[in-house]
Design a protein around this motif. Sequence first.
Motif, PDB file in Angstrom:
ATOM      1  N   VAL A   6       0.852  -1.197   0.000  1.00 43.76           N
ATOM      2  CA  VAL A   6       0.000   0.000   0.000  1.00 43.76           C
ATOM      3  C   VAL A   6       0.882   1.240   0.000  1.00 43.76           C
ATOM      4  O   VAL A   6       1.571   1.530   0.980  1.00 43.76           O
ATOM      5  CB  VAL A   6      -0.941   0.016   1.220  1.00 43.76           C
ATOM      6  N   THR A   7       0.886   1.941  -1.112  1.00 46.73           N
ATOM      7  CA  THR A   7       1.675   3.164  -1.249  1.00 46.73           C
ATOM      8  C   THR A   7       1.193   3.932  -2.465  1.00 46.73           C
ATOM      9  O   THR A   7       0.669   3.347  -3.407  1.00 46.73           O
ATOM     10  CB  THR A   7       3.176   2.850  -1.409  1.00 46.73           C
ATOM     11  N   ASN A   8       1.400   5.241  -2.419  1.00 50.90           N
ATOM     12  CA  ASN A   8       1.139   6.068  -3.603  1.00 50.90           C
ATOM     13  C   ASN A   8       2.431   6.401  -4.321  1.00 50.90           C
ATOM     14  O   ASN A   8       2.431   7.160  -5.289  1.00 50.90           O
ATOM     15  CB  ASN A   8       0.472   7.378  -3.188  1.00 50.90           C
ATOM     16  N   ASN A   9       3.536   5.868  -3.813  1.00 43.48           N
ATOM     17  CA  ASN A   9       4.843   6.246  -4.347  1.00 43.48           C
ATOM     18  C   ASN A   9       5.423   5.103  -5.178  1.00 43.48           C
ATOM     19  O   ASN A   9       5.961   4.132  -4.638  1.00 43.48           O
ATOM     20  CB  ASN A   9       5.757   6.601  -3.167  1.00 43.48           C
ATOM     21  N   MET A  10       5.309   5.214  -6.497  1.00 42.51           N
ATOM     22  CA  MET A  10       5.760   4.128  -7.378  1.00 42.51           C
ATOM     23  C   MET A  10       7.272   3.943  -7.336  1.00 42.51           C
ATOM     24  O   MET A  10       7.773   2.859  -7.637  1.00 42.51           O
ATOM     25  CB  MET A  10       5.278   4.355  -8.817  1.00 42.51           C
ATOM     26  N   ASN A  11       7.999   4.994  -6.948  1.00 37.94           N
ATOM     27  CA  ASN A  11       9.460   4.835  -6.820  1.00 37.94           C
ATOM     28  C   ASN A  11       9.795   3.802  -5.747  1.00 37.94           C
ATOM     29  O   ASN A  11      10.714   2.997  -5.912  1.00 37.94           O
ATOM     30  CB  ASN A  11      10.109   6.170  -6.440  1.00 37.94           C
ATOM     31  N   ILE A  30      -1.104  -1.538  -4.457  1.00 39.22           N
ATOM     32  CA  ILE A  30      -2.555  -1.645  -4.380  1.00 39.22           C
ATOM     33  C   ILE A  30      -3.124  -0.315  -3.927  1.00 39.22           C
ATOM     34  O   ILE A  30      -2.558   0.362  -3.073  1.00 39.22           O
ATOM     35  CB  ILE A  30      -2.976  -2.826  -3.472  1.00 39.22           C
ATOM     36  N   ASP A  31      -4.215   0.019  -4.546  1.00 47.50           N
ATOM     37  CA  ASP A  31      -4.805   1.333  -4.350  1.00 47.50           C
ATOM     38  C   ASP A  31      -5.838   1.292  -3.231  1.00 47.50           C
ATOM     39  O   ASP A  31      -7.028   1.286  -3.460  1.00 47.50           O
ATOM     40  CB  ASP A  31      -5.442   1.807  -5.666  1.00 47.50           C
ATOM     41  N   HIS A  52      -4.337  -1.334   9.505  1.00 50.17           N
ATOM     42  CA  HIS A  52      -5.547  -0.923   8.800  1.00 50.17           C
ATOM     43  C   HIS A  52      -5.627  -1.492   7.400  1.00 50.17           C
ATOM     44  O   HIS A  52      -6.689  -1.900   6.943  1.00 50.17           O
ATOM     45  CB  HIS A  52      -5.676   0.595   8.805  1.00 50.17           C
ATOM     46  N   ALA A  53      -4.495  -1.539   6.725  1.00 43.70           N
ATOM     47  CA  ALA A  53      -4.489  -2.106   5.373  1.00 43.70           C
ATOM     48  C   ALA A  53      -4.901  -3.577   5.424  1.00 43.70           C
ATOM     49  O   ALA A  53      -5.678  -4.042   4.590  1.00 43.70           O
ATOM     50  CB  ALA A  53      -3.102  -1.954   4.748  1.00 43.70           C
ATOM     51  N   TYR A  54      -4.397  -4.309   6.434  1.00 41.03           N
ATOM     52  CA  TYR A  54      -4.766  -5.732   6.529  1.00 41.03           C
ATOM     53  C   TYR A  54      -6.256  -5.891   6.768  1.00 41.03           C
ATOM     54  O   TYR A  54      -6.892  -6.783   6.195  1.00 41.03           O
ATOM     55  CB  TYR A  54      -3.966  -6.451   7.626  1.00 41.03           C
ATOM     56  N   GLU A  55      -6.825  -5.021   7.598  1.00 37.66           N
ATOM     57  CA  GLU A  55      -8.265  -5.106   7.878  1.00 37.66           C
ATOM     58  C   GLU A  55      -9.095  -4.964   6.609  1.00 37.66           C
ATOM     59  O   GLU A  55     -10.150  -5.562   6.471  1.00 37.66           O
ATOM     60  CB  GLU A  55      -8.678  -4.028   8.891  1.00 37.66           C
ATOM     61  N   VAL A  56      -8.578  -4.183   5.659  1.00 37.54           N
ATOM     62  CA  VAL A  56      -9.299  -3.969   4.406  1.00 37.54           C
ATOM     63  C   VAL A  56      -9.019  -5.087   3.406  1.00 37.54           C
ATOM     64  O   VAL A  56      -9.932  -5.629   2.792  1.00 37.54           O
ATOM     65  CB  VAL A  56      -8.912  -2.602   3.786  1.00 37.54           C
ATOM     66  N   ILE A  57      -7.754  -5.457   3.267  1.00 41.26           N
ATOM     67  CA  ILE A  57      -7.343  -6.354   2.186  1.00 41.26           C
ATOM     68  C   ILE A  57      -7.473  -7.839   2.582  1.00 41.26           C
ATOM     69  O   ILE A  57      -7.752  -8.681   1.735  1.00 41.26           O
ATOM     70  CB  ILE A  57      -5.887  -6.050   1.768  1.00 41.26           C
ATOM     71  N   PRO A  60      -1.662 -10.783   3.076  1.00 39.64           N
ATOM     72  CA  PRO A  60      -0.388 -10.205   3.511  1.00 39.64           C
ATOM     73  C   PRO A  60      -0.134  -8.870   2.809  1.00 39.64           C
ATOM     74  O   PRO A  60      -0.254  -8.767   1.583  1.00 39.64           O
ATOM     75  CB  PRO A  60       0.644 -11.253   3.090  1.00 39.64           C
ATOM     76  N   VAL A  61       0.206  -7.876   3.615  1.00 45.26           N
ATOM     77  CA  VAL A  61       0.349  -6.529   3.059  1.00 45.26           C
ATOM     78  C   VAL A  61       1.500  -5.802   3.748  1.00 45.26           C
ATOM     79  O   VAL A  61       1.719  -5.968   4.947  1.00 45.26           O
ATOM     80  CB  VAL A  61      -0.989  -5.747   3.184  1.00 45.26           C
TER      81      VAL A  61
END
Length: 187
Positions: A6-11, A30-31, A52-57, A60-61
Amino acid sequence: MKIMFVTNNMNKVIEANEIVKSFGIELIPIDVKKIEIQSDSLREIAIYAAKHAYEVIRKPVVVEDSGLFIDALNGFPGPYSSYVYRTIGLKGILKLMEGVRNRNARFIAIVALAISDSEIYVFEGITEGYIANEIRGDKGFGYDPIFIPSNHSKTFAEMDRSEKNMYSHRGKAFRALGEWVYANRDR
Ligand code: ITT
Ligand code: NA
């Protein structure tokens, strides 16, 4: 093995994937909204976001929280690196560092891996270095043009991706993650 990132940074995604592929891991950006709490602690920010990401997805995140800590500025911009980069930018940092002789700084990356509601593993990478006197290089991203790792003369932005990955905070943190995943592959 695929792990969501989970990130907005493709670098971050491109650099991290180059590191973890030798451990048989592929990071899939993943968006999902990354929840970023306000905190002085990158670790706290990363753990909260991973939980929080795990709760949504429900898979493994990983999330990564990182920043540049400058000694002469008492660790600024630190956890605020993203905001400071977007506002005062590289020029603003160099301005704050004008005439400052102690240019020591470090990059820190905290990678948090959530594999269940209660299991979160944290991997840290720290790279010591110093702030350049001027902007140099056009590779990489963010503060790379003003950060020179210790015992080197090039900024991160003057290095190819693989060279930066050898020394970078992200390289260290994601190699640690790769080793953990490899050691726990039969779980
Ligand atoms: P996500 O939160 O969506 O993952 P972000 O770019 O906002 O992406 P952070 O919140 O972790 O990431 O902020 C870290 C900031 O620190 C980032 O925006 C860069 O400005 C800087 N940074 C982190 N790693 C860096 C690197 O390897 N080279 C240069 N600057 C870096
Ligand atoms: Na961010």
